[in-house]
Design an enzyme around this catalytic site. Structure first.
Site, PDB file in Angstrom:
ATOM      1  N   PRO A   9      60.474 -10.917 -27.557  1.00  0.00           N
ATOM      2  CG  PRO A   9      59.460 -10.137 -29.392  1.00  0.00           C
ATOM      3  CD  PRO A   9      60.103 -11.253 -28.533  1.00  0.00           C
ATOM      4  CG  ASN A  10      59.946  -5.386 -29.967  1.00  0.00           C
ATOM      5  OD1 ASN A  10      60.834  -5.121 -30.021  1.00  0.00           O
ATOM      6  ND2 ASN A  10      59.068  -6.184 -30.210  1.00  0.00           N
ATOM      7  NE  ARG A  17      57.154  -2.912 -27.319  1.00  0.00           N
ATOM      8  CZ  ARG A  17      56.550  -3.041 -27.112  1.00  0.00           C
ATOM      9  NH1 ARG A  17      56.868  -4.733 -26.339  1.00  0.00           N
ATOM     10  NH2 ARG A  17      54.728  -3.901 -28.258  1.00  0.00           N
ATOM     11  CE1 TYR A  22      53.052  -4.508 -23.467  1.00  0.00           C
ATOM     12  CE2 TYR A  22      53.708  -2.511 -25.339  1.00  0.00           C
ATOM     13  CZ  TYR A  22      52.619  -4.122 -24.639  1.00  0.00           C
ATOM     14  OH  TYR A  22      52.273  -4.491 -25.800  1.00  0.00           O
ATOM     15  CG  ASN A  74      55.522 -11.517 -22.207  1.00  0.00           C
ATOM     16  OD1 ASN A  74      55.231 -11.602 -23.533  1.00  0.00           O
ATOM     17  ND2 ASN A  74      54.838 -10.432 -21.253  1.00  0.00           N
ATOM     18  CB  ALA A  77      55.145  -9.828 -31.059  1.00  0.00           C
ATOM     19  CG  ASP A  87      55.114 -27.289 -32.915  1.00  0.00           C
ATOM     20  OD1 ASP A  87      53.577 -26.889 -31.815  1.00  0.00           O
ATOM     21  OD2 ASP A  87      55.275 -27.204 -33.600  1.00  0.00           O
ATOM     22  CD  GLU A  98      50.217 -16.552 -24.037  1.00  0.00           C
ATOM     23  OE1 GLU A  98      51.016 -17.687 -24.862  1.00  0.00           O
ATOM     24  OE2 GLU A  98      49.524 -16.009 -24.159  1.00  0.00           O
ATOM     25  CG  HIS A 100      50.298 -11.528 -22.620  1.00  0.00           C
ATOM     26  ND1 HIS A 100      51.129 -11.481 -23.955  1.00  0.00           N
ATOM     27  CD2 HIS A 100      49.415 -12.913 -23.110  1.00  0.00           C
ATOM     28  CE1 HIS A 100      51.029 -12.865 -24.455  1.00  0.00           C
ATOM     29  NE2 HIS A 100      50.004 -13.099 -24.500  1.00  0.00           N
ATOM     30  CB  SER A 102      48.566  -4.586 -22.233  1.00  0.00           C
ATOM     31  OG  SER A 102      49.338  -5.634 -23.815  1.00  0.00           O
ATOM     32  NE  ARG A 107      47.446  -3.320 -26.531  1.00  0.00           N
ATOM     33  CZ  ARG A 107      48.996  -3.581 -26.706  1.00  0.00           C
ATOM     34  NH1 ARG A 107      49.290  -4.311 -26.109  1.00  0.00           N
ATOM     35  NH2 ARG A 107      49.927  -2.942 -27.548  1.00  0.00           N
ATOM     36  NE  ARG A 111      49.227  -5.354 -29.320  1.00  0.00           N
ATOM     37  CZ  ARG A 111      50.274  -5.077 -29.794  1.00  0.00           C
ATOM     38  NH1 ARG A 111      51.329  -6.697 -29.842  1.00  0.00           N
ATOM     39  NH2 ARG A 111      50.865  -4.459 -30.696  1.00  0.00           N
TER      40      ARG A 111
END
Length: 140
Positions: A9-10, A17, A22, A74, A77, A87, A98, A100, A102, A107, A111
């Site tokens: 998301p986002n 944003r 970011y 990624n 949230a 899972d 994984e 990210h 930032s 943070r 997070r």
């Protein structure tokens, strides 16, 4: 190698944003960066983005059947609370990274917790968009 990049998301709002966190490059810039890395490395890389948890889970499950050999995710949230995505990742026996953009360790407290990282082989954070390219390199 067939690699699936999943953005949660986002992430489609990159460049819109929280530019101080970011960056100013938009989502299409990220997709183009990843596709250029695919050409450079000879990998087949699909980029998928959804703001919906179920769609992300569905795509992870599809990866089981479509010959995906590595997943870069990624979760946005969802990183911090989606045991359902955790899972789904755990059910796929391929290398997983994984990512990210930032530095999640510097943070907000929430997070700093990742429920998905323990089922991934590696976690990259704080490297900006370059983190995705580092994840592709990990699969070498």
């Amino acid at each position: 190698m067939k690699i699936l990049v999943i953005n949660g998301p986002n992430l489609n709002f990159l460049g819109i944003r929280e530019k101080s966190v970011y960056g100013t490059q938009d989502y299409q810039y990220l997709v183009n960066l990843i596709q250029e890395k695919a050409r450079e490395t000879g990998n087949e890389i699909e980029v998928f983005q959804s703001n919906h948890e179920g769609a992300i889970i569905d795509r992870i499950q599809e990866a089981y059947f479509d010959g995906t050999q590595g997943i870069i995710i990624n979760p946005g949230a969802y990183t911090h609370y989606s045991y359902a995505i955790r899972d789904a990742l755990a059910s796929i026996d391929v290398p997983k990274v994984e990512v990210h953009i930032s530095d999640i360790t510097n943070r907000e407290e929430f997070r700093k917790v990742s429920v998905t990282a323990p089922v991934c082989d590696k976690q990259i954070y704080g490297q900006g968009l370059q983190g995705y390219l580092q994840a592709v390199e990990y699969f070498k």
